[in-house]
Design an enzyme around this catalytic site. Structure first.
Site, PDB file in Angstrom:
ATOM      1  N   GLU A   1      -3.232 -10.866   5.259  1.00  0.00           N
ATOM      2  CA  GLU A   1      -2.572  -9.861   6.093  1.00  0.00           C
ATOM      3  C   GLU A   1      -1.747  -8.927   5.236  1.00  0.00           C
ATOM      4  O   GLU A   1      -1.251  -9.315   4.184  1.00  0.00           O
ATOM      5  CB  GLU A   1      -1.628 -10.570   7.068  1.00  0.00           C
ATOM      6  CG  GLU A   1      -2.359 -11.513   7.972  1.00  0.00           C
ATOM      7  CD  GLU A   1      -1.405 -12.374   8.776  1.00  0.00           C
ATOM      8  OE1 GLU A   1      -0.248 -11.959   8.989  1.00  0.00           O
ATOM      9  OE2 GLU A   1      -1.834 -13.452   9.193  1.00  0.00           O
TER      10      GLU A   1
ATOM     11  N   CYS B   1       4.628 -13.152   7.975  1.00  0.00           N
ATOM     12  CA  CYS B   1       3.415 -13.394   7.203  1.00  0.00           C
ATOM     13  C   CYS B   1       2.665 -14.621   7.689  1.00  0.00           C
ATOM     14  O   CYS B   1       3.241 -15.640   8.010  1.00  0.00           O
ATOM     15  CB  CYS B   1       3.748 -13.524   5.730  1.00  0.00           C
ATOM     16  SG  CYS B   1       5.062 -14.682   5.385  1.00  0.00           S
TER      17      CYS B   1
ATOM     18  N   ASN C   1      10.944 -15.504  13.033  1.00  0.00           N
ATOM     19  CA  ASN C   1       9.848 -15.103  13.900  1.00  0.00           C
ATOM     20  C   ASN C   1       9.105 -16.368  14.301  1.00  0.00           C
ATOM     21  O   ASN C   1       8.464 -16.990  13.453  1.00  0.00           O
ATOM     22  CB  ASN C   1       8.885 -14.215  13.097  1.00  0.00           C
ATOM     23  CG  ASN C   1       8.803 -12.823  13.641  1.00  0.00           C
ATOM     24  OD1 ASN C   1       8.687 -12.617  14.842  1.00  0.00           O
ATOM     25  ND2 ASN C   1       8.851 -11.862  12.748  1.00  0.00           N
TER      26      ASN C   1
ATOM     27  N   SER D   1      14.002 -16.294  -2.010  1.00  0.00           N
ATOM     28  CA  SER D   1      14.092 -16.886  -0.672  1.00  0.00           C
ATOM     29  C   SER D   1      14.909 -18.162  -0.752  1.00  0.00           C
ATOM     30  O   SER D   1      14.423 -19.193  -1.210  1.00  0.00           O
ATOM     31  CB  SER D   1      12.681 -17.185  -0.151  1.00  0.00           C
ATOM     32  OG  SER D   1      11.997 -15.972   0.059  1.00  0.00           O
ATOM     33  N   LEU D   2      16.132 -18.071  -0.309  1.00  0.00           N
ATOM     34  CA  LEU D   2      17.077 -19.181  -0.458  1.00  0.00           C
ATOM     35  C   LEU D   2      16.978 -20.144   0.744  1.00  0.00           C
ATOM     36  O   LEU D   2      16.709 -21.319   0.590  1.00  0.00           O
ATOM     37  CB  LEU D   2      18.488 -18.585  -0.552  1.00  0.00           C
ATOM     38  CG  LEU D   2      19.521 -19.285  -1.409  1.00  0.00           C
ATOM     39  CD1 LEU D   2      19.001 -19.552  -2.804  1.00  0.00           C
ATOM     40  CD2 LEU D   2      20.782 -18.409  -1.466  1.00  0.00           C
ATOM     41  N   HIS D   3      17.262 -19.621   1.910  1.00  0.00           N
ATOM     42  CA  HIS D   3      17.108 -20.338   3.192  1.00  0.00           C
ATOM     43  C   HIS D   3      18.045 -21.519   3.410  1.00  0.00           C
ATOM     44  O   HIS D   3      18.101 -22.059   4.510  1.00  0.00           O
ATOM     45  CB  HIS D   3      15.675 -20.809   3.418  1.00  0.00           C
ATOM     46  CG  HIS D   3      14.662 -19.717   3.291  1.00  0.00           C
ATOM     47  ND1 HIS D   3      14.906 -18.418   3.682  1.00  0.00           N
ATOM     48  CD2 HIS D   3      13.399 -19.731   2.800  1.00  0.00           C
ATOM     49  CE1 HIS D   3      13.831 -17.695   3.445  1.00  0.00           C
ATOM     50  NE2 HIS D   3      12.913 -18.443   2.909  1.00  0.00           N
TER      51      HIS D   3
ATOM     52  N   GLY E   1       1.446 -15.899   0.524  1.00  0.00           N
ATOM     53  CA  GLY E   1       1.344 -16.387  -0.851  1.00  0.00           C
ATOM     54  C   GLY E   1       2.631 -16.292  -1.626  1.00  0.00           C
ATOM     55  O   GLY E   1       3.609 -15.685  -1.180  1.00  0.00           O
ATOM     56  N   GLU E   2       2.625 -16.901  -2.784  1.00  0.00           N
ATOM     57  CA  GLU E   2       3.781 -16.879  -3.678  1.00  0.00           C
ATOM     58  C   GLU E   2       3.435 -15.981  -4.869  1.00  0.00           C
ATOM     59  O   GLU E   2       2.657 -16.381  -5.745  1.00  0.00           O
ATOM     60  CB  GLU E   2       4.102 -18.314  -4.125  1.00  0.00           C
ATOM     61  CG  GLU E   2       5.093 -18.443  -5.259  1.00  0.00           C
ATOM     62  CD  GLU E   2       6.397 -17.688  -5.052  1.00  0.00           C
ATOM     63  OE1 GLU E   2       6.969 -17.717  -3.948  1.00  0.00           O
ATOM     64  OE2 GLU E   2       6.844 -17.026  -6.014  1.00  0.00           O
TER      65      GLU E   2
ATOM     66  N   CYS F   1      -0.845 -20.429   0.891  1.00  0.00           N
ATOM     67  CA  CYS F   1       0.310 -20.577   0.002  1.00  0.00           C
ATOM     68  C   CYS F   1       0.529 -22.062  -0.253  1.00  0.00           C
ATOM     69  O   CYS F   1       0.332 -22.890   0.639  1.00  0.00           O
ATOM     70  CB  CYS F   1       1.560 -19.975   0.648  1.00  0.00           C
ATOM     71  SG  CYS F   1       3.012 -20.010  -0.436  1.00  0.00           S
TER      72      CYS F   1
ATOM     73  N   CYS G   1       7.005 -21.675   7.799  1.00  0.00           N
ATOM     74  CA  CYS G   1       6.180 -20.491   7.512  1.00  0.00           C
ATOM     75  C   CYS G   1       4.724 -20.742   7.870  1.00  0.00           C
ATOM     76  O   CYS G   1       4.161 -21.796   7.550  1.00  0.00           O
ATOM     77  CB  CYS G   1       6.314 -20.135   6.033  1.00  0.00           C
ATOM     78  SG  CYS G   1       5.243 -18.796   5.512  1.00  0.00           S
TER      79      CYS G   1
ATOM     80  N   CYS H   1       6.819 -24.138   2.648  1.00  0.00           N
ATOM     81  CA  CYS H   1       8.039 -23.933   3.435  1.00  0.00           C
ATOM     82  C   CYS H   1       7.731 -24.311   4.891  1.00  0.00           C
ATOM     83  O   CYS H   1       6.752 -23.820   5.468  1.00  0.00           O
ATOM     84  CB  CYS H   1       8.503 -22.477   3.333  1.00  0.00           C
ATOM     85  SG  CYS H   1       8.817 -21.987   1.622  1.00  0.00           S
TER      86      CYS H   1
ATOM     87  N   CYS I   1       4.032  -4.260   2.989  1.00  0.00           N
ATOM     88  CA  CYS I   1       4.227  -5.666   2.663  1.00  0.00           C
ATOM     89  C   CYS I   1       2.851  -6.242   2.353  1.00  0.00           C
ATOM     90  O   CYS I   1       1.944  -6.163   3.181  1.00  0.00           O
ATOM     91  CB  CYS I   1       4.875  -6.353   3.864  1.00  0.00           C
ATOM     92  SG  CYS I   1       5.096  -8.107   3.637  1.00  0.00           S
TER      93      CYS I   1
ATOM     94  N   SER J   1       9.108 -10.881  -4.003  1.00  0.00           N
ATOM     95  CA  SER J   1       9.843 -11.942  -3.304  1.00  0.00           C
ATOM     96  C   SER J   1       9.306 -13.293  -3.740  1.00  0.00           C
ATOM     97  O   SER J   1       8.093 -13.511  -3.763  1.00  0.00           O
ATOM     98  CB  SER J   1       9.667 -11.762  -1.800  1.00  0.00           C
ATOM     99  OG  SER J   1      10.338 -12.782  -1.099  1.00  0.00           O
TER     100      SER J   1
HETATM  101  N1  SAH Z   1       6.447 -16.748  -1.170  1.00  0.00           N
HETATM  102  C1  SAH Z   1       7.372 -15.658  -1.255  1.00  0.00           C
HETATM  103  C2  SAH Z   1       6.937 -14.397  -0.538  1.00  0.00           C
HETATM  104  C3  SAH Z   1       6.260 -14.503   0.807  1.00  0.00           C
HETATM  105  S1  SAH Z   1       7.232 -14.969   2.203  1.00  0.00           S
HETATM  106  C4  SAH Z   1       8.740 -16.098  -0.799  1.00  0.00           C
HETATM  107  O1  SAH Z   1       8.903 -17.262  -0.432  1.00  0.00           O
HETATM  108  O2  SAH Z   1       9.668 -15.303  -0.862  1.00  0.00           O
HETATM  109  C5  SAH Z   1       8.341 -13.622   2.471  1.00  0.00           C
HETATM  110  C6  SAH Z   1       9.599 -14.025   3.231  1.00  0.00           C
HETATM  111  O3  SAH Z   1       9.311 -14.246   4.624  1.00  0.00           O
HETATM  112  C7  SAH Z   1      10.225 -15.312   2.705  1.00  0.00           C
HETATM  113  O4  SAH Z   1      11.612 -15.184   2.611  1.00  0.00           O
HETATM  114  C8  SAH Z   1       9.810 -16.286   3.782  1.00  0.00           C
HETATM  115  O5  SAH Z   1      10.594 -17.421   3.782  1.00  0.00           O
HETATM  116  C9  SAH Z   1       9.928 -15.444   5.038  1.00  0.00           C
HETATM  117  N2  SAH Z   1       9.268 -16.000   6.217  1.00  0.00           N
HETATM  118  C10 SAH Z   1       8.187 -16.799   6.266  1.00  0.00           C
HETATM  119  N3  SAH Z   1       7.871 -17.117   7.546  1.00  0.00           N
HETATM  120  C11 SAH Z   1       8.763 -16.500   8.332  1.00  0.00           C
HETATM  121  C12 SAH Z   1       8.955 -16.428   9.748  1.00  0.00           C
HETATM  122  N4  SAH Z   1       8.160 -17.061  10.572  1.00  0.00           N
HETATM  123  N5  SAH Z   1       9.990 -15.685  10.208  1.00  0.00           N
HETATM  124  C13 SAH Z   1      10.793 -15.012   9.356  1.00  0.00           C
HETATM  125  N6  SAH Z   1      10.654 -15.024   8.013  1.00  0.00           N
HETATM  126  C14 SAH Z   1       9.661 -15.770   7.499  1.00  0.00           C
END
Ligand code: SAH
Length: 359
Positions: free
Chosen positions: A104, A347, A304, A228-230, A173-174, A124, A131, A128, A117, A205
């Site tokens: 996508e 994504c 999301n 991406s800390l989270h 993907g990463e 991936c 995701c 996470c 984007c 990212s």
């Molecule tokens: N792998 C990389 C880049 C792709 S994800 C990374 O981890 O940064 C891009 C961002 O979208 C990341 O911060 C990821 O955690 C976030 N993301 C993934 N799924 C999501 C969702 N359902 N809602 C909001 N953000 C999301």
């Protein structure tokens, strides 16, 4: 040399994806055709700036060269199998790759900005838990050409007088697990004959892979880095971002600091807010401690929802409290608006929904 049976028209079924070819490779090919190397830039300009994918229409090229190009190359090799547009102007494409798999990519319209984007892998491997992209693991890395084709496909959605202004490598993907191809694609994105987008407007990212962050730092082009800390502590991050178990927050933050030092680019940290999981005042206070000393922007992203996963966006009140704690501590924080949520713009969601429908 072995004698291979000659196909009747060997080039016709083995046409190469031109977007995969580097300047040097293409210059070599042009030389073999008896052409001067400057033709390379001329052809890139046709493709990237004049948005022409049909060699026959490249009117200032000699006819013989146009025919040779059409015999040997295609500009687009993948197929847009689905396109969606949300009322805010966000467009999302699902692309079926000729070499297998679907990815996508998204175009976002925000004032004068035209951001895209882009995906870097099919699936991936980072896992996470919230995701959609990584639910079935990773299939493979995208090639340079597959990454560039997403950019060009999105560019075709813009009227001729509008240009792409920003790129974020935040699709499926990463990117740091496919750094070689990502950097090769971005090289073309920033070159003047390519999309001509400054590295200041390009963001990579990452989940936070220290060795690859260092490699990116040593590469020498100062792209923006988003990490991406989270979660503000290892206990929680190990649960949400499983690769953290082998890495640890400290190593991620130290690598990010080294990147800041070598690139001079302010860091961005991303934090997806998951109701009841990482949205407490306590989390916000811990986050404050991590970020206070750093020249960084915290990007808080409302979750999301992904079908089948138990995570939810927090209530507006909870979000406001979280925000207040950070603001009071003087953290540079941005609460990202949700764009394109009507079209599953997070994504991996579109691909997943369509797979579910197909099943
Ligand atoms: N792998 C990389 C880049 C792709 S994800 C990374 O981890 O940064 C891009 C961002 O979208 C990341 O911060 C990821 O955690 C976030 N993301 C993934 N799924 C999501 C969702 N359902 N809602 C909001 N953000 C999301």
């Amino acid at each position: 040399m072995t004698n291979l049976p000659l196909a009747e028209n060997p080039v016709s079924f083995a046409r190469q994806h031109l977007l995969d070819w580097t300047d040097l490779q293409f210059a070599d090919w042009l030389r073999q055709q008896g052409e001067r190397p400057f033709r390379g830039k001329q052809i890139w300009r046709w493709i990237y700036q004049r948005r022409e994918s049909n060699f026959a229409n490249m009117s200032d090229l000699p006819a013989k060269l146009r025919a040779a190009l059409a015999d040997h190359f295609v500009v687009f090799q993948d197929t847009v199998v689905h396109a969606e547009q949300s009322p805010d102007g966000t467009e999302k494409l699902l692309i079926r790759l000729a070499s297998g798999g679907e990815v996508e990519c998204v175009l976002l319209r925000d004032g004068d900005r035209r951001s895209i984007c882009v995906s870097s892998q099919v699936g991936c491997a980072m896992g996470c838990v919230f995701c959609a992209s990584g639910l079935d693991g990773v299939d493979r890395n995208l090639t340079r050409g597959e990454i560039l084709e997403q950019m060009l496909r999105l560019q075709t959605r813009l009227p001729g007088n509008e240009r792409l202004s920003h790129i974020v490598m935040m699709g499926m993907g990463e990117p740091l697990a496919n750094l070689t191809n990502v950097l090769a694609a971005l090289e073309m994105a920033r070159t003047p004959e390519g999309l001509g987008i400054s590295p200041r407007r390009i963001t990579i990212s990452t989940v936070g892979l220290p060795a690859a962050i260092d490699r990116l730092g040593n590469h020498g082009v100062a792209y923006n880095l988003a990490v991406s800390l989270h979660a503000p502590n290892d206990e929680l991050r190990n649960q949400l971002v499983p690769v953290n178990q082998k890495i640890g927050l400290t190593a991620v933050l130290e690598a990010a600091d080294r990147y800041f030092q070598s690139s001079g680019r302010r860091l961005t940290f991303e934090y997806v807010l998951l109701g009841g999981i990482n949205d407490s005042r306590h989390c916000a206070a811990q986050l404050t401690k991590l970020l206070r000393q750093r020249s960084a922007l915290l990007n808080v992203i409302p979750y999301n929802a992904v079908a089948g996963l138990p995570y939810r966006t927090p209530s507006p009140q909870r979000i406001a409290e979280f925000r207040q704690t950070l603001l009071q501590a003087g953290i540079n924080v941005m609460f990202r608006q949700r764009k394109g949520s009507e079209i599953n713009a997070a994504c991996g969601q579109l691909r997943r929904n369509r797979q579910a429908i197909a099943k």
